[in-house]
Scaffold this motif. Structure first.
Motif, PDB file in Angstrom:
ATOM      1  N   GLU A   4      37.137 -16.580  -2.008  1.00 22.29           N
ATOM      2  CA  GLU A   4      36.329 -15.367  -2.023  1.00 22.29           C
ATOM      3  C   GLU A   4      37.223 -14.177  -2.326  1.00 22.29           C
ATOM      4  N   GLN A   5      36.732 -13.323  -3.181  1.00 19.38           N
ATOM      5  CA  GLN A   5      37.453 -12.109  -3.526  1.00 19.38           C
ATOM      6  C   GLN A   5      36.503 -10.930  -3.328  1.00 19.38           C
ATOM      7  N   LYS A   6      36.922  -9.962  -2.519  1.00 15.98           N
ATOM      8  CA  LYS A   6      36.090  -8.790  -2.254  1.00 15.98           C
ATOM      9  C   LYS A   6      36.636  -7.613  -3.040  1.00 15.98           C
ATOM     10  N   THR A   7      35.754  -6.953  -3.749  1.00 14.31           N
ATOM     11  CA  THR A   7      36.142  -5.774  -4.527  1.00 14.31           C
ATOM     12  C   THR A   7      35.221  -4.610  -4.168  1.00 14.31           C
ATOM     13  N   GLN A  98      31.390  -5.767  -3.548  1.00 11.77           N
ATOM     14  CA  GLN A  98      31.022  -6.995  -4.236  1.00 11.77           C
ATOM     15  C   GLN A  98      31.909  -8.123  -3.731  1.00 11.77           C
ATOM     16  N   THR A  99      31.302  -9.261  -3.511  1.00 13.68           N
ATOM     17  CA  THR A  99      32.050 -10.444  -3.120  1.00 13.68           C
ATOM     18  C   THR A  99      31.882 -11.490  -4.214  1.00 13.68           C
ATOM     19  N   THR A 100      32.998 -11.971  -4.719  1.00 16.51           N
ATOM     20  CA  THR A 100      32.987 -12.983  -5.773  1.00 16.51           C
ATOM     21  C   THR A 100      33.501 -14.288  -5.195  1.00 16.51           C
ATOM     22  N   THR A 101      32.723 -15.350  -5.348  1.00 16.60           N
ATOM     23  CA  THR A 101      33.119 -16.654  -4.848  1.00 16.60           C
ATOM     24  C   THR A 101      33.383 -17.585  -6.036  1.00 16.60           C
TER      25      THR A 101
END
Length: 108
Positions: A4-7, A98-101
């Motif tokens: 998971e990457q949070k931006t 935004q959270t990118t999985t």
């Protein structure tokens, strides 16, 4: 395994400034209070102070119309009030989280 990457994306648009300007133009000091509180996201006490100060300034200008100088001061004070409200509302940044999985398949 999922990564998971949070931006955080910050957006600034002038539409909130225009909405605050319209509120202040139509409702005067009450519109300034609403604009500073809800659009510019200032504290309640600070927004009340801005509204009361602008009410007092405009009242002094209206009373000074008896000695003619108010006819010049009132439009100047109203324009300054509108410009300050526009700047405060348009300076507000909107944050979007935004959270990118991402999925990764690893063969073992």
């Amino acid at each position: 395994m999922a990564n998971e990457q949070k931006t955080v994306v910050k957006m600034s648009s002038g539409s909130s400034g225009l909405f605050g300007l319209i509120l202040a133009l139509i409702f005067g000091p009450l519109g300034v209070f609403i604009s500073y509180w809800l659009i510019a996201k200032n504290s309640l006490i600070r927004s009340i102070i801005y509204g009361v100060v602008w009410f007092i300034v405009l009242a002094i200008c209206a009373v000074s119309m008896y000695i003619i100088i108010g006819f010049v001061l009132l439009p100047i004070a109203y324009i300054v009030m509108l410009v300050m409200t526009y700047k405060a509302c348009s300076a507000q940044e909107v944050e979007i989280f935004q959270t990118t999985t991402t999925e990764s398949n690893q063969a073992q």
